[in-house]
Every structure is written in structure tokens, then in C-alpha cells.
Design an enzyme around this catalytic site. Structure first.
Site, PDB file in Angstrom:
ATOM      1  N   SER A  44       0.843  -1.201   0.000  1.00 23.85           N
ATOM      2  CA  SER A  44       0.000   0.000   0.000  1.00 23.85           C
ATOM      3  C   SER A  44       0.876   1.248   0.000  1.00 23.85           C
ATOM      4  O   SER A  44       0.379   2.346  -0.226  1.00 23.85           O
ATOM      5  CB  SER A  44      -0.931  -0.001   1.219  1.00 23.85           C
ATOM      6  OG  SER A  44      -0.199  -0.211   2.415  1.00 23.85           O
ATOM      7  N   LYS A 112       4.599 -11.278   3.287  1.00 24.02           N
ATOM      8  CA  LYS A 112       3.172 -11.500   3.020  1.00 24.02           C
ATOM      9  C   LYS A 112       2.951 -11.559   1.526  1.00 24.02           C
ATOM     10  O   LYS A 112       3.580 -10.811   0.772  1.00 24.02           O
ATOM     11  CB  LYS A 112       2.326 -10.380   3.644  1.00 24.02           C
ATOM     12  CG  LYS A 112       0.836 -10.502   3.310  1.00 24.02           C
ATOM     13  CD  LYS A 112      -0.028  -9.636   4.212  1.00 24.02           C
ATOM     14  CE  LYS A 112      -0.180  -8.215   3.783  1.00 24.02           C
ATOM     15  NZ  LYS A 112      -0.708  -8.002   2.427  1.00 24.02           N
ATOM     16  N   GLU A 181      -9.058  -9.499   3.901  1.00 22.14           N
ATOM     17  CA  GLU A 181      -9.392  -8.105   3.589  1.00 22.14           C
ATOM     18  C   GLU A 181     -10.786  -8.008   2.972  1.00 22.14           C
ATOM     19  O   GLU A 181     -11.087  -8.680   1.972  1.00 22.14           O
ATOM     20  CB  GLU A 181      -8.341  -7.512   2.636  1.00 22.14           C
ATOM     21  CG  GLU A 181      -8.651  -6.074   2.272  1.00 22.14           C
ATOM     22  CD  GLU A 181      -7.507  -5.304   1.624  1.00 22.14           C
ATOM     23  OE1 GLU A 181      -6.395  -5.862   1.503  1.00 22.14           O
ATOM     24  OE2 GLU A 181      -7.736  -4.140   1.241  1.00 22.14           O
TER      25      GLU A 181
HETATM   26  O1  KIV Z   1      -0.559  -3.371   1.682  1.00 20.72           O
HETATM   27  C1  KIV Z   1      -1.251  -3.278   2.704  1.00 20.72           C
HETATM   28  O2  KIV Z   1      -1.237  -2.279   3.433  1.00 20.72           O
HETATM   29  C2  KIV Z   1      -2.073  -4.413   3.068  1.00 20.72           C
HETATM   30  C3  KIV Z   1      -3.092  -4.216   4.151  1.00 20.72           C
HETATM   31  C4  KIV Z   1      -4.244  -3.480   3.598  1.00 20.72           C
HETATM   32  C5  KIV Z   1      -3.474  -5.499   4.771  1.00 20.72           C
HETATM   33  O3  KIV Z   1      -1.955  -5.455   2.486  1.00 20.72           O
END
Ligand code: KIV
Length: 274
Positions: A44, A112, A181
Site C-alpha cells: 500500500s 506476506k 481483507e
Molecule cells: O498493503 C497493505 O497495506 C495491506 C493491508 C491493507 C493489509 O496489504
């Protein structure tokens, strides 16, 4: 003391986990000082920090650049770094190589990645290499062009079943946590009860094992982004705007700098100048 995977897993059904995003050193130190359990260096950062319209342009180098700063600031929080678009989709080899680069160069605790059963082979290979994995299901922003926008996912029987099946598949592959999400609360509850891994929700209701929010969103950096799931704990937009406007006025009126902000020199020295 740095939080560990086993410590986080022990929190399931005991004490909900808190997670926030951070993209820089100072924010990470404050999040850490607040006792937040986990920090996500999310892709993000493409939207929030770099001003892109989505996360697709974010690179592995971007993630490493920001991830390093965050890891330097996080003394206790468990730091997770996102694998950006096209850093793992292409092959198992690329997935392990890029996950390894991210962990080696930043000193983070886990990576992640978005996606379900279709990426189980990548998750298995990354975990085998000694890198803990957080999966990400539901609204997966890297697939915005396939999903047709940022919408709640898993509303039909088929879509909800796929999220449940994917959650089981990624945990079977070795993921110790699953980010959920924008999925209905009852589905997130079912997923949480069906897997041994921890679920971390954003727009997924209150039954997840933990919650995550984008730091700038919860601080109210912008008044333009207000999805239903977001709670704003501050209005930094207003605070920053007021401060910047006051500064501009004080510069123009020579109110700033005042006597307390300036360095002095003796008249004797000044008099010798020509
Ligand atoms: O990139 C991000 O901030 C995320 C969150 C919204 C979980 O994946």
C-alpha cells in the site's frame, strides 16, 4: 523482546493481535513504542507514500528500501513485508529468490503474499527456505484489474467457499497467518475457527485473531478515503494543514524565526566585516 511466530500463534483465541502498517523509521519507532504487536510494510506504500493509483507499480527494491527503515525502528514488533506484484506470481524460483532478498536485506520477520491455493507451491517453498509467510485473501489489491475494483469479497456461496478453501490450502502449505481483507464478518469468523493459523482482518469484522489498519488511514491523513471499515483515531489532515498554514503566515510576516530560534554573533566580529 522481538515478537516471534510461536508467540503470535499462542495468542489465537486468547488475546487479539494489533497490527499497523508503517513505511518509515520514525513511524515504526512510535508504533513500536505504543506496543503494537506487528508492523506491516504493505505494498500500500504505492498509494500511500508514492502516490500511485494502485499497488501494481511497487517493486521489490521499493519494499526493501522502506522495509529496512521500518526494521531499524521496530525493536519489539514483528515486521512483515509485502511481496509486490510480479515478485512471486511468475514462478516458485522467483518467489523464493525475492522473499529471500527481502528478508536478507531488511531483517524482517516474515513476508506476506496475496493469493490462495494457486500459490500454495510458492508458500511451501518459501517456508521451507526458513521464511515465515502471511497469506492474504479476500480483497487482494494486486488483482484489482481482475476483481473490477475494490469491493467486498466472498458474498456468494461459491466465493465464500473459495476463500474458506484457500485459507485451508495456504495454512496447509505453511502460512502461519492469513490476512482477510474486506470479507463479511461471519465468513471471517468461520475461517478463523477453521484454521490453526492466526487471521488478521481489515474490513473483516471483530472475530479475527487480529486487526490491521493502514497507519495513514487510521490517523486521518486524508479526508478523501473513508471506507466503512475504517475508524479514524486522529485527524492529522486537519492538524498538519493548520500547522503548515500557520508556518506560511509566520514566514511571510517574519514572525518565524523569532529570537529564540536564531544564532548570535558578537558585535565586535560583525564590525570587522567589510
Ligand atoms: O498493503 C497493505 O497495506 C495491506 C493491508 C491493507 C493489509 O496489504
Amino acid at each position: 523482546m522481538k515478537k516471534s511466530v510461536s508467540e503470535l500463534l499462542k495468542r489465537k483465541g486468547v488475546l487479539p493481535i494489533s497490527m499497523l502498517t508503517a513505511y518509515d523509521y520514525h513511524t515504526a519507532t512510535i508504533v513500536d513504542e505504543a506496543g503494537i504487536d506487528m508492523i506491516l510494510v504493505g505494498d500500500s506504500l504505492g498509494n500511500v507514500i508514492l502516490g500511485y493509483e494502485n499497488t501494481l507499480a511497487v517493486t521489490v527494491d521499493d519494499m526493501i528500501h522502506h522495509g529496512k527503515a521500518v526494521c531499524r525502528g521496530a525493536k519489539n514488533a514483528f515486521v512483515v513485508i509485502d511481496m509486490p506484484f510480479m515478485s512471486y506470481q511468475t514462478s516458485v524460483y522467483d518467489a523464493v529468490l525475492n522473499a529471500g532478498r527481502i528478508m536478507k536485506e531488511t531483517n524482517c520477520q516474515a513476508i506476506k503474499m496475496e493469493g490462495g491455493a494457486e500459490y500454495a507451491d510458492r508458500i511451501k517453498a518459501i517456508v521451507t527456505a526458513g521464511i515465515p509467510v502471511v497469506a492474504h485473501l479476500g480483497l487482494t489489491p494486486q488483482s484489482v484489474n481482475t476483481l473490477g475494483g475494490y469491493k467486498v469479497q466472498g458474498k456468494s456461496v461459491e466465493a465464500a467457499q473459495k476463500i474458506l478453501d484457500d485459507a485451508k490450502a495456504v495454512v496447509e502449505a505453511g502460512a502461519f497467518a492469513v490476512t482477510l481483507e474486506c470479507v463479511p464478518e461471519a465468513l471471517a469468523k468461520k475461517v478463523t475457527e477453521s484454521i490453526d493459523a492466526i487471521t488478521i482482518g481489515i474490513g473483516a469484522g471483530s472475530y479475527c485473531d487480529g486487526q490491521v489498519l493502514v497507519c495513514q488511514d487510521m490517523l486521518g491523513y486524508t479526508d478523501e478515503f473513508s471506507p466503512k471499515f475504517l475508524k479514524k483515531y486522529a485527524n492529522l489532515h486537519e492538524i498538519m494543514l493548520k500547522a503548515f498554514r500557520e508556518y506560511k503566515t509566520e514566514c511571510e510576516q517574519r514572525v518565524f524565526p523569532s529570537a529564540s530560534h536564531v544564532f548570535t554573533i558578537s558585535d565586535e566580529v560583525m564590525e570587522k566585516l567589510y
